[in-house]
Design a protein around this motif. Sequence first.
Motif, PDB file in Angstrom:
ATOM      1  N   THR A 299       0.828  -1.210   0.000  1.00  0.00           N
ATOM      2  CA  THR A 299       0.000   0.000   0.000  1.00  0.00           C
ATOM      3  C   THR A 299       0.860   1.257   0.000  1.00  0.00           C
ATOM      4  OG1 THR A 299      -1.754  -1.178   1.176  1.00  0.00           O
ATOM      5  CG2 THR A 299      -1.833   1.227   1.216  1.00  0.00           C
ATOM      6  N   MET A 300       1.948   1.249   0.796  1.00  0.00           N
ATOM      7  CA  MET A 300       2.821   2.414   0.836  1.00  0.00           C
ATOM      8  C   MET A 300       3.518   2.632  -0.502  1.00  0.00           C
ATOM      9  SD  MET A 300       4.506   2.483   4.650  1.00  0.00           S
ATOM     10  CE  MET A 300       5.138   0.823   4.542  1.00  0.00           C
ATOM     11  N   ILE A 301       3.929   1.516  -1.122  1.00  0.00           N
ATOM     12  CA  ILE A 301       4.570   1.649  -2.440  1.00  0.00           C
ATOM     13  C   ILE A 301       3.584   2.229  -3.446  1.00  0.00           C
ATOM     14  CG2 ILE A 301       5.539   0.348  -4.370  1.00  0.00           C
ATOM     15  CD1 ILE A 301       6.737  -1.578  -2.323  1.00  0.00           C
ATOM     16  N   VAL A 337      11.400  17.436  -7.949  1.00  0.00           N
ATOM     17  CA  VAL A 337      10.089  17.503  -7.290  1.00  0.00           C
ATOM     18  C   VAL A 337       9.599  16.109  -6.908  1.00  0.00           C
ATOM     19  CG1 VAL A 337       7.653  18.103  -7.629  1.00  0.00           C
ATOM     20  CG2 VAL A 337       9.450  19.679  -8.375  1.00  0.00           C
ATOM     21  N   MET A 338       9.781  15.154  -7.840  1.00  0.00           N
ATOM     22  CA  MET A 338       9.384  13.771  -7.535  1.00  0.00           C
ATOM     23  C   MET A 338      10.169  13.211  -6.359  1.00  0.00           C
ATOM     24  SD  MET A 338       8.929  12.007 -11.292  1.00  0.00           S
ATOM     25  CE  MET A 338       7.570  12.439 -12.383  1.00  0.00           C
ATOM     26  N   GLY A 339      11.478  13.478  -6.333  1.00  0.00           N
ATOM     27  CA  GLY A 339      12.300  12.995  -5.227  1.00  0.00           C
ATOM     28  C   GLY A 339      11.862  13.604  -3.910  1.00  0.00           C
ATOM     29  N   CYS A 340      11.527  14.889  -3.918  1.00  0.00           N
ATOM     30  CA  CYS A 340      11.068  15.541  -2.687  1.00  0.00           C
ATOM     31  C   CYS A 340       9.748  14.942  -2.212  1.00  0.00           C
ATOM     32  CB  CYS A 340      10.929  17.046  -2.925  1.00  0.00           C
ATOM     33  SG  CYS A 340      12.510  17.898  -3.143  1.00  0.00           S
ATOM     34  N   ILE A 341       8.879  14.635  -3.175  1.00  0.00           N
ATOM     35  CA  ILE A 341       7.598  14.021  -2.803  1.00  0.00           C
ATOM     36  C   ILE A 341       7.823  12.657  -2.153  1.00  0.00           C
ATOM     37  CG2 ILE A 341       5.487  13.020  -3.749  1.00  0.00           C
ATOM     38  CD1 ILE A 341       5.467  15.270  -5.806  1.00  0.00           C
ATOM     39  N   VAL A 342       8.706  11.845  -2.757  1.00  0.00           N
ATOM     40  CA  VAL A 342       8.995  10.519  -2.190  1.00  0.00           C
ATOM     41  C   VAL A 342       9.586  10.659  -0.802  1.00  0.00           C
ATOM     42  CG1 VAL A 342      10.423   8.459  -2.433  1.00  0.00           C
ATOM     43  CG2 VAL A 342       9.266   9.421  -4.434  1.00  0.00           C
ATOM     44  N   PHE A 343      10.576  11.563  -0.645  1.00  0.00           N
ATOM     45  CA  PHE A 343      11.228  11.748   0.653  1.00  0.00           C
ATOM     46  C   PHE A 343      10.216  12.234   1.690  1.00  0.00           C
ATOM     47  CE2 PHE A 343      13.426  14.479   3.709  1.00  0.00           C
ATOM     48  CZ  PHE A 343      14.331  13.576   4.236  1.00  0.00           C
ATOM     49  N   MET A 345       6.938  11.792   1.733  1.00  0.00           N
ATOM     50  CA  MET A 345       5.960  10.755   2.075  1.00  0.00           C
ATOM     51  C   MET A 345       6.582   9.685   2.965  1.00  0.00           C
ATOM     52  SD  MET A 345       3.819  10.319  -1.482  1.00  0.00           S
ATOM     53  CE  MET A 345       2.555   9.354  -0.698  1.00  0.00           C
ATOM     54  N   VAL A 346       7.835   9.294   2.673  1.00  0.00           N
ATOM     55  CA  VAL A 346       8.520   8.316   3.518  1.00  0.00           C
ATOM     56  C   VAL A 346       8.696   8.866   4.921  1.00  0.00           C
ATOM     57  CG1 VAL A 346      10.692   7.094   3.883  1.00  0.00           C
ATOM     58  CG2 VAL A 346       9.664   7.130   1.612  1.00  0.00           C
ATOM     59  N   PHE A 349       5.343   8.701   6.648  1.00  0.00           N
ATOM     60  CA  PHE A 349       5.029   7.329   7.063  1.00  0.00           C
ATOM     61  C   PHE A 349       5.820   6.917   8.297  1.00  0.00           C
ATOM     62  CE2 PHE A 349       3.985   6.284   2.359  1.00  0.00           C
ATOM     63  CZ  PHE A 349       2.721   6.811   2.523  1.00  0.00           C
ATOM     64  N   ARG A 350       7.067   7.345   8.341  1.00  0.00           N
ATOM     65  CA  ARG A 350       7.912   6.982   9.483  1.00  0.00           C
ATOM     66  C   ARG A 350       7.428   7.659  10.758  1.00  0.00           C
ATOM     67  NH1 ARG A 350      12.391   4.322  10.338  1.00  0.00           N
ATOM     68  NH2 ARG A 350      13.740   4.861  12.086  1.00  0.00           N
ATOM     69  N   ARG A 351       7.027   8.916  10.649  1.00  0.00           N
ATOM     70  CA  ARG A 351       6.526   9.620  11.832  1.00  0.00           C
ATOM     71  C   ARG A 351       5.238   8.994  12.336  1.00  0.00           C
ATOM     72  NH1 ARG A 351       7.717  15.668  12.601  1.00  0.00           N
ATOM     73  NH2 ARG A 351       5.882  15.297  13.889  1.00  0.00           N
TER      74      ARG A 351
END
Length: 361
Positions: A299-301, A337-343, A345-346, A349-351
Motif C-alpha cells: 500500500t505504501m509503495i 520535485v518527484m524525489g522531494c515528494i517521495v522523501f 511521504m517516507v 510514514f515513518r513519523r
Amino acid sequence: MFESLHRRTRKVGMAPGSVTYVGRDDTSAVHVELIHVGAQGVQQKDRATVDDCAAYVEAAGLTWINVDGLHEPQVVQQLGTLFNLHPLVQEDIVHTGQRPKLEESDESIFVVLKMLRYDEKARVVTSEQVSFVISGNCLLTFQEKAQGDVFAEVRKRLLAGTGRLAKNGPDYLLYALIDAVVDNYFLVLERMGDDIEEVEEALLTRPNTVVLERIHGLRREALFLRKFVWPLREVLARLEKGGSPLVAESTIVYLRDLYDHTIQVMDTVETFRDMLSGMLELYLSNVSLKLNETMKVLTMIATIFIPLNFLGALYGMNFENMPELHTRYGYFVLLGVMGCIVFGMVLFFRRKGWLGGQQEA
C-alpha cells in the motif's frame, strides 16, 4: 477414529455375541502366558495352552493368564468357555474399538481400557486395547497386540512370590496392572510435553505449514488421550466405591489412589489441549500479521507512486502550450520535485510509525 469405524462394519448383520475379531491385521502368533502363585510357590508357563489353563480354573492361590494377540478369536472362545464368560463379554474382548468400561456381576468383573505407548521413531502416541476379567481366583488379561506390554515390573514382582501381589487376590493384581497402565500414561504425556515445547519454540521462530501440521497432529493425539482417559476415570470411580464381592476392602484404598492419578492425567491432557489451541490461534495471528505487514508495504509503495504517476501523466500530455516543456532544466526540476515528494511521504510514514518507527503521539 475413522479407521475403527471402518473396521466395525465387518460385524454388520452378525448376531449379538459373535466372537469375531475386529482390529488391525496381524500375522504374529498368539501367545498365552500363565503365572500361578500358590502353596507350592510360583509356577510360570510362557507358552501355555488352553488345556494348561484348565488345571487352574478352581485352583487355590492366585492365577494370572495373559493372552497376547486377539486375531485368533478361537483362543478367546476356548478360554471363555473354560471360565464361563458371557458371549457378549467374549465379543467385546475381540472388538478392539471398545470404549473403556466396567461390567460387574457376582461371578466376574470385566474391565476394558487402552494401553498407550509413545513411538519414539514416528513421534506419535499408539494405543492398544487391554481387557481384564476376574473369575474366581483367576485374572485373565487379553492384549490386542503381541509385541510387548507395560506389565514387566508387575510380572517381576509376582514371580518373586513375595509382597502384596502374592498375598492378595486377583482384585489387587487387577489394580497393579491398571496402575502400570496409568503410570505409563505419565511417560506418554512427558514425551508429548517435550514435543509441545519444541513446536512452541518453532512457532515463535519459524512458523510454517510444517509447524501447523504438527500442532494439528498433537491436538488430535490430545483428543484421543481425553477419549481414553475420561471413561477410565468413571471405571475407577465405580470400582473404588466398592459393592462388588470380588473386590476386597483393602484394595479399595489403592483404587482410590489410582483414581487420583487418573484425575492428574486428565488435568494434564486438558492443559495440553488448551496450550495447543492457544498455539493454533497464535499461528493464525502470525499469519494474519505477516499478511497485514505485506499489504502495508504494498500500500505504501502504491501510495508513493500515485503522485509520481500523476506528474508523469501530466507531462506526458501532448499540448503545445505547456510552458514547462521548453524549460532548459525542466526535466531535472521535475525529477527533483518527484524525489522531494517521495522523501516527504517516507518521512510522513515513518513519523506515523508505519515503517517500524515510533508512533506519533
